[in-house]
Design a protein around this motif. Structure first.
Motif, mmCIF file in Angstrom:
data_model
loop_
_atom_site.group_PDB
_atom_site.id
_atom_site.type_symbol
_atom_site.label_atom_id
_atom_site.label_comp_id
_atom_site.label_asym_id
_atom_site.label_seq_id
_atom_site.Cartn_x
_atom_site.Cartn_y
_atom_site.Cartn_z
ATOM 1 N N GLN A 135 0.929 -1.111 0.062
ATOM 2 C CA GLN A 135 -0.084 0.015 -0.069
ATOM 3 C C GLN A 135 0.941 1.211 0.042
ATOM 4 N N VAL A 152 0.506 4.982 0.289
ATOM 5 C CA VAL A 152 -0.200 6.209 0.823
ATOM 6 C C VAL A 152 0.397 7.497 0.422
ATOM 7 N N ARG A 197 -3.070 5.272 -3.041
ATOM 8 C CA ARG A 197 -4.269 6.070 -2.606
ATOM 9 C C ARG A 197 -3.823 6.973 -1.703
ATOM 10 N N PRO A 218 -4.306 9.060 2.204
ATOM 11 C CA PRO A 218 -4.678 8.799 3.563
ATOM 12 C C PRO A 218 -6.205 8.778 3.731
ATOM 13 N N ARG A 219 -6.602 7.954 4.692
ATOM 14 C CA ARG A 219 -7.987 7.741 5.032
ATOM 15 C C ARG A 219 -8.703 9.228 5.444
ATOM 16 N N GLU A 220 -7.627 9.826 6.547
ATOM 17 C CA GLU A 220 -8.317 11.121 6.924
ATOM 18 C C GLU A 220 -8.422 12.004 5.743
ATOM 19 N N ARG A 266 -10.084 11.410 2.963
ATOM 20 C CA ARG A 266 -11.128 10.918 1.999
ATOM 21 C C ARG A 266 -12.351 10.118 2.653
ATOM 22 N N ASP A 267 -12.505 10.369 4.047
ATOM 23 C CA ASP A 267 -13.441 9.857 4.851
ATOM 24 C C ASP A 267 -14.914 10.651 5.006
#
Length: 874
Positions: free
Chosen positions: A15, A17, A597, A599-601, A603-604
């Motif tokens: 992954q 990131v 991709r 980071p989650r923070e 795109r959440d």
């Protein structure tokens, strides 16, 4: 074996990131990072190099092997300093996003594998090979890892074959005893008995050459043919006995031997041989309608039709070739007189007065026969209908569907919950569940579709009085989860239905239209109506709304102002939000995906998605929200089309009632309660569709088969009236089968239809044998000069009463051959008993027809001609 499909578990993934802030600081667009990763993960060759008269192949290794290799990938130069991927991204290993989950016994997730068999291959042999391979692999498993078999079809195959093989042996024994009891002569009985294993062996040889495996249907075809296979030999032997007895009466004190013995045997065989051959040929050809069945029903009953045809054809050939020869060698010495057998004496004593009554009132007899035939209308009106009787496979499949929008985490939680509830039932040995799809192109299941294979303990460990039907009811009570509609089906039955129609329940309702809203509205109406129909245990409509979406609507004009086209913006959505796999590492035999991709923070939420930074070709820093609108919306979770039209399906499970009646009531209720918009249509699928297709095919083909039988009858008797007599009696013979089905509580199905087809052939044989005896007796009476009005009834009595033994024997051997199937239990007995039931019931009406109706009809056919011939000439 075609493949081994993985279920559940995690797949290792590299992954990458990307940090959008660092990308912007270095002026690196995400496309450059993706291109750099791809460029750093490849190999190349440089042809060959010749050194010292030897060729050396040139290769340049460049596959990424570890995280350090990823971090060292150069992206650009900042002055003299390289900017690497590790400067702008966090690189790690983690699990790939999954769309399939496996769980065992409610104890937690377990990785599974499904062995997928190639088409037309031997399942039993493949499973044995898989077991051998697994046994070898166990020695090399890591500590704490074990292989648990959660579904094994070979147990069902072995049980079915063992059960049918045992029934065949029982049939052989019972048929042999019947022959000995009636003939009262061991060597004569052996003539009939020997033809049975020979005929079966010939059928097996042809099966082997054709590639037909031994299974429930192929062995069942031989099982239902066993009784009829010895009919020809029985009639041939009994006729030889009659001729020998007649010779002994004409030559008292002499011994029949030598040329005279063979002449008597030849005369006896030639007298009944042609008619017997044609009658057995009629039984053989009566199965033509079964050969014409299509699709699933054709594949199911094809092996049965083949093996029964082979066995009957072999019996027909043996009856006119081997049997006469064996009679010549084995039927010698003192043949016991028929009257010395107490069973035969009782039959003649009981039959004679009844026949006298019939001949005294032949028209009344025919009227009674018609009334008996008409009486079958009452049980037919009360018989239900089904495609096939449910086969107890020994295992069960729990296949509910959840409402759309379920997450992977919640699906795993529900799967564990339902498996734990299933395991709470004492008879359950294991429960392995799957949510979503296996890693194969043959399984497109969404996460909302659960499949749990349930293995039961041996029957001896079940609670007293527990049956498979009660077990399903208890499981249905034990597993009650809001939002899940329970469906319990046999695993193999379900797979066949899913492959054929896509419908996982016995009944499927398909609503087609051009408008999704109309389809969803009507489907939910059908769901509510179906739940009120008697016999429906559950109904679930696939929801065409409820799918949740984050829509990114690209503003083409705004994107153009920044030099971006639609593909550039979509690349942000696919790669940085969705996490696109851009390649894979090669580590020996293993291949692991590479994912890129943000980071989650980042795109959440929709707001954060709109704020995602994008670097334009001109070097400007903008956000996704400046070139597209990000919004939440709802839509269909899945689209289905059939015949180029959008469709929605309703799954309807049936329990405690026959399929045909349930569908009839459902169709009536839906027609009354659902208002269709113009252009909409409703179709019914599933097992009901199979049943309709098979019935339509039989309606078209059965008349053609009857025409062929009529031609054979004409070739046998060379008289149209006599051929018509046999044809006209066939419906009367089926009456007993209808009443017996009603008494047993069975429904009409393809299996019972096959039984009725077999019964029609046997009934035609009975009529042929009786008519043959009547004709021979009348011919002998005429040859003796006693063809007057008194001669006809005397010849009918002679042909009917004195030949009651072979007719009783043919009935007895057929019933004896079918009883082990009818009263037996075990795997496959549900289908085989339905095939045998019409034949056993018909063995009441068909013999009565042969013994009474045929003589009465023959009397009426010939009496007028005899009366006119007896009148004095003017």
């Amino acid at each position: 074996m075609a493949e081994v499909a993985t279920i559940g578990g995690m797949v290792k993934q590299y992954q990458v990131v990307l940090d959008p802030v660092k990308l912007a600081a270095y002026g690196i667009p995400h496309q450059m990072a993706i291109a750099a990763i791809r460029g750093a993960n490849q190999e190349s060759g440089g042809a060959v190099l010749e050194l010292a008269e030897t060729e050396y192949m040139v290769r340049a290794s460049g596959y990424l092997e570890n995280l350090a290799d990823f971090r060292a990938i150069p992206l650009k130069l900042a002055g003299a300093t390289p900017v690497t991927l590790g400067d702008v991204a966090t690189i790690r290993t983690g699990p790939e996003m999954r769309r399939g989950i496996g769980e065992l016994d409610g104890e937690g997730e377990a990785v599974g594998g499904v062995v997928i068999l190639r088409s037309d291959q031997n399942a039993r042999a493949t499973i044995a090979a898989v077991k051998d391979k697994l046994a070898k692999l166990k020695a090399g498993l890591p500590e704490g890892v074990e292989i648990v078999t959660t579904y094994d079809r070979s147990a069902l195959i072995d049980r079915a074959i063992d059960n049918l093989s045992q029934k065949l042996v029982e049939e052989f024994i019972v048929v042999a005893l019947v022959c000995v009891l009636f003939l009262w002569h061991l060597r004569s009985s052996l003539v009939a008995i020997v033809s049975l294993p020979l005929g079966v062996m010939i059928a097996f040889i042809v099966m082997r050459q054709q590639g037909v495996n031994a299974n429930i249907m192929s062995l069942g075809g031989i099982a239902i043919a066993v009784g009829a296979m010895v009919d020809g030999a029985v009639v041939m032997i009994e006729n030889a006995h009659k001729h020998i007895e007649a010779w002994q009466r004409e030559h008292p004190g002499k011994t029949l031997q030598g040329e005279a013995h063979w002449r008597v045997i030849v005369d006896a065989a030639s007298e009944v041989g042609p008619a017997l051959f044609f009658s057995l040929l009629i039984i053989t050809l009566s199965f033509i309608p079964v050969f014409t069945l299509e699709a699933q029903e054709g594949r199911l009953f094809g092996p049965l039709a083949f093996t029964k045809t082979y066995a009957m054809a072999a019996a027909a050939a043996l009856s006119v070739t081997l049997v006469p020869v064996l009679m010549g060698y084995w039927i010698r010495g003192r043949i016991p007189d028929e009257s010395k057998n107490p069973l035969n004496r009782w039959l003649i004593r009981a039959y004679r007065p009844l026949l006298d009554a019939v001949l005294a009132r032949p028209k009344t007899t025919l009227v009674v026969a018609v009334l008996v035939f008409l009486s079958a209308a009452w049980p037919i009106s009360r018989l239900g209908g089904e495609f096939l009787p449910p086969l107890d496979e020994g295992d069960l499949l729990y296949m509910p569907s959840a409402l759309p929008g379920l997450s992977a985490q919640k699906a795993a939680e529900l799967l564990q919950q339902t498996n734990r509830q299933i395991r709470s039932v004492p008879e359950v040995a294991s429960a392995y569940g799957k949510a979503g799809r296996a890693d194969t192109a043959t399984d497109p299941a969404p996460l909302v579709m659960f499949e749990t294979i349930i293995q039961f303990k041996p029957r001896g460990e079940w609670r007293p009085g527990m049956t498979p039907e009660k077990l399903v009811e208890e499981l249905d009570r034990a597993v009650q989860v809001p939002g899940l509609a329970n469906i319990w089906v046999p695993p193999i039955r379900n797979r066949i239905d899913m492959l054929a129609t896509g419908i996982k329940s016995p009944i499927g309702v398909k609503i087609a239209s051009a408008n999704l809203a109309d389809i969803d509205r009507v489907a939910q109406q059908v769901e509510r109506i179906a739940a009120t129909v008697p016999g429906v245990s559950s109904a679930l409509a696939e929801r065409l709304t409820g799918g949740r979406y984050v829509d990114v609507a690209i503003d083409r004009a705004a994107a153009a102002r920044y030099g971006l086209n639609v593909a550039d913006v979509q690349s942000v959505v696919a790669s940085l939000i969705g996490g696109q796999n851009i390649g894979e590492t090669v580590e020996g035999l293993a291949r692991y995906p590479i994912n890129v991709r943000y980071p989650r923070e980042w795109r959440d939420t929709p707001e954060k998605l709109a704020a995602l930074p994008i670097l334009t070709p001109g070097g400007s820093q903008i956000t996704l929200g400046m070139v597209a609108e990000v919004r939440l919306s709802e839509g269909p979770p899945m689209l289905k089309s059939e015949n180029a039209r959008l469709s929605g399906w309703v799954y309807v499970d049936v329990r405690g009632r026959d399929l045909a009646s349930t569908v009839a009531d459902l169709q009536e209720a839906v027609a009354a309660g659902v208002q269709l918009e113009p252009g909409m249509s409703i179709a019914y699928a599933g097992q009901f569709e199979f049943m309709q297709r098979a019935n339509a095919r039989l309606k078209a083909v059965v008349p053609a088969a009857l025409a062929i039988i009529f031609v054979l009858l004409y070739l046998t008797f060379r008289r149209i009236d006599e051929a018509l007599l046999i044809m006209a009696t066939l419906p009367f013979a089926l009456t007993g089968g209808v009443w017996f089905l009603y008494a047993m509580g069975y429904h009409l199905s393809i299996a019972t239809g096959v039984g009725f087809i077999a019964l029609a052939g046997v009934a035609a044989e009975f009529g042929v044998i009786m008519l043959l005896y009547l004709k021979n007796a009348w011919t002998a009476q005429q040859a003796a000069g006693q063809a007057g009005e008194a001669g006809l009834p005397a010849s009918i009595r002679e042909g009917a009463v004195q030949r009651v033994r072979p007719k009783a024997m043919t009935v007895a051997v057929i019933v004896a051959g079918l009883l082990p199937i009818m009263i037996g239990s075990g795997t496959g007995s549900e289908v085989m008993s339905r095939i045998a039931a019409p034949m056993i019931g018909g063995m009441v009406s068909a013999p009565l027809l042969s013994l009474f109706v045929v003589p009465a009809a023959y009397w009426l056919m010939r009496s007028r001609a005899v009366q006119e011939a007896s009148k004095p000439a003017p």
